[in-house]
Write an enzyme that holds these catalytic residues in place. Structure first.
Site, mmCIF file in Angstrom:
data_model
loop_
_atom_site.group_PDB
_atom_site.id
_atom_site.type_symbol
_atom_site.label_atom_id
_atom_site.label_comp_id
_atom_site.label_asym_id
_atom_site.label_seq_id
_atom_site.Cartn_x
_atom_site.Cartn_y
_atom_site.Cartn_z
ATOM 1 N N GLU A 157 142.551 -25.750 -59.455
ATOM 2 C CA GLU A 157 143.233 -26.241 -60.654
ATOM 3 C C GLU A 157 144.690 -25.779 -60.696
ATOM 4 O O GLU A 157 145.499 -26.310 -61.454
ATOM 5 C CB GLU A 157 142.496 -25.775 -61.920
ATOM 6 C CG GLU A 157 142.435 -24.262 -62.156
ATOM 7 C CD GLU A 157 141.317 -23.556 -61.371
ATOM 8 O OE1 GLU A 157 140.860 -24.121 -60.356
ATOM 9 O OE2 GLU A 157 140.937 -22.451 -61.781
ATOM 10 N N GLU A 226 134.483 -18.735 -46.881
ATOM 11 C CA GLU A 226 135.679 -18.190 -46.223
ATOM 12 C C GLU A 226 136.480 -17.503 -47.313
ATOM 13 O O GLU A 226 137.040 -18.172 -48.193
ATOM 14 C CB GLU A 226 136.496 -19.316 -45.575
ATOM 15 C CG GLU A 226 135.812 -19.958 -44.389
ATOM 16 C CD GLU A 226 135.788 -19.070 -43.146
ATOM 17 O OE1 GLU A 226 136.528 -18.077 -43.094
ATOM 18 O OE2 GLU A 226 135.012 -19.387 -42.234
ATOM 19 N N CYS A 260 145.201 -15.916 -46.518
ATOM 20 C CA CYS A 260 144.111 -14.970 -46.255
ATOM 21 C C CYS A 260 144.372 -14.221 -44.965
ATOM 22 O O CYS A 260 143.985 -13.075 -44.820
ATOM 23 C CB CYS A 260 142.789 -15.726 -46.179
ATOM 24 S SG CYS A 260 142.844 -17.057 -44.971
#
Ligand code: NAD
Length: 473
Positions: A157, A226, A260
């Protein structure tokens, strides 16, 4: 829902989340359409994806604009779009190699043969984060489609602007529009989606990953997670320091550290530490914020406002515990409504500090020294995460020897953060960085398939075990 623009802080985009009823109806339609999508075969699916690729070329300017407004940065967005295009070709080739025609196999019982088959899951749900909105919404979607599944994608979002463009381009491909849809919504929508699909691919935080895992377990559906990372880089005394400094600078600051797989901890051998830090500081201090013009400057804004507090708290905690800043600033800076984190290097850090333990998601490189390899490996493994990492050494053998002892699924050798670019290697995510099989490389296709076997009796006689005599014995 109102969405904030990360460059100026204005809530300049509004979207309506799909309702639970709309979601349910859409999922039913996608499941029905999946049957012929699968039956029509791989060649038809490749054709549809290649047609989409051509059509989305026309939408490239709109896609770029939407993603730039979502994320406030430019070159990483261009990279995402390029990787998307090249990934379609790569996956098409890998799917062709994977679905080679199989022949019947002999078994230990001479008159029984086996014929193996694969059955795709009907509907795959992809839930993706805000840091690479396009790439991470597609990384599981394309192989799942090629496998014969329908896919519903719910991006974050925080970055919803590109959804419209994606659906517009999908709608132009008659076969694809029946089996692929992007939907807008927040965590509530994501949670509802898990209630509808047959398999979930989730990319996001470890905290949300736990909830997704529990929800999928309650429905007994497969889930691939993940999650977060805190990637270490180890620089051994034999390393080429120019290569190490350039790679770590890139790996720690690309996308303003909001990946990440960013390098978030650096361990450098004490004999070369001073020289390495000087080189790294020189490179980092040349990086510019892109606050004036989106195309000028390497460092974009912090995309998600709530992340700013986490970054500032980690810096404050580190400084309170004795860390020293040798490049960058003490906290994120508010510039014309957007938050920016100056590329920062910290020394005098240790593992009691949050900045060495928790995911930071900012262009911050804390550096510790070590005096032997065992110590470097111990420090690298002292983390709840095990996503990936990097090792720099004078030889590949020495780097791999150290890399083999790091608990993580992908180790870049004499480079950093290579999984951002290279998706052909097969890797798992270790520890709290994820669960499930590889999402990269040919084996990723298997995640969307169930194995099925036809066990064929080719004898004209009744099988020995069916005779009354055998059953009596
Ligand atoms: P997040 O966990 O807050 O949100 C991810 C997605 O999950 C969003 O689409 C969100 O709407 C949805 N969601 C939220 N609550 C949900 C629920 N209860 N059920 C289902 N869906 C729900 O993550 P984020 O802040 O968007 O992304 C940043 C995180 O993602 C970082 O931790 C980063 O390390 C991680 N990440 C991991 C990888 C990887 O490949 N391992 C790649 C990129 C980002």
């Amino acid at each position: 829902m109102n969405t904030r623009n990360p460059r100026n802080g204005q809530k300049d985009y509004f979207f309506s989340a799909v309702t639970a009823d709309e979601l349910s109806t859409l999922c039913q339609q996608l499941k029905v359409a999946q049957i012929s999508w699968n039956e029509n075969g791989l060649a038809a699916r490749i054709e549809a994806l290649q047609e989409w690729k051509k059509l989305i070329e026309d939408e490239k300017p709109a896609l770029l604009k939407a993603l730039q407004n979502d994320t406030g940065r430019s070159w990483e967005t261009k990279l995402e779009i390029d990787l998307f295009f090249s990934s379609i070709d790569r996956w098409c080739k890998q799917a062709e190699d994977f679905f080679y025609p199989t022949s019947k196999k002999k078994t230990q019982i001479p008159f029984i043969q086996l014929q193996q088959d694969w059955v795709p899951f009907a509907l795959v749900g992809v839930i993706s984060p805000w840091n690479f909105p396009l790439l991470l919404s597609l990384i599981d979607t394309i192989p799942a489609l090629l496998t014969g599944c329908s896919v519903i994608v719910k991006p974050s979002e925080v970055t919803p602007r590109f959804i419209e463009v994606m659906n517009r381009s999908i709608a132009k491909v008659p076969e694809l529009r029946k089996v692929l849809r992007y939907i807008a919504g927040d965590g509530t929508t994501g949670s509802a989606l898990i209630g509808e699909v047959d398999l979930v691919c989730f990319t996001g935080s470890t905290e949300t990953g736990r909830k997704v895992n529990a929800a999928a377990a309650a429905r007994m559906i497969p889930v691939f997670l993940e999650l977060g990372g805190k990637d270490p880089a180890i620089v051994l005394s034999s390393a080429d320091l120019d290569v190490a400094a350039a790679s770590i600078c890139w790996g720690g600051t690309a996308n303003a550290g909001q990946s990440c797989l960013s390098i978030e901890r650096v361990y450098v051998h004490e004999v070369i530490a001073e020289e390495f830090i000087t080189k790294l500081t020189h490179l980092v201090s040349q990086l510019r914020l892109n606050d004036k013009k989106i195309d000028e400057g390497e460092i974009g804004p912090i995309i998600f406002e709530k992340q700013v507090q986490i970054i500032n708290e980690q810096l404050e905690d580190a400084l309170k515990k004795g860390a020293k800043i040798i490049a960058g600033g003490q906290c994120c800076e508010l510039i014309n409504g957007g938050y920016y984190c100056h590329p920062t290097i910290l020394i005098n850090v240790n593992h009691t500090m949050k900045i060495m333990q928790d995911e930071t998601f900012a262009p911050i490189l804390p550096i510790m020294t070590f005096d032997n390899k065992e110590e470097a490996i111990r420090l690298a493994n002292d983390s709840i995460y095990g996503l990936s990492g990097a090792v720099f050494a004078g030889s590949t053998e020495e780097a791999i020897e150290v890399g083999s002892q790091i608990t993580g699924g992908a180790i870049s050798i004499n480079d950093a953060a290579l999984t951002a670019i290279m998706h052909e290697g097969e890797k798992a995510s270790f520890k709290l960085s994820g669960i499930g099989g590889t999402r990269m490389g040919a084996a990723a296709i298997k995640r969307f398939l169930r194995q099925k076997v036809y066990i064929i009796n080719e004898s004209k006689e009744p099988s020995p075990w069916t005779t009354q005599q055998q059953r009596k014995d």
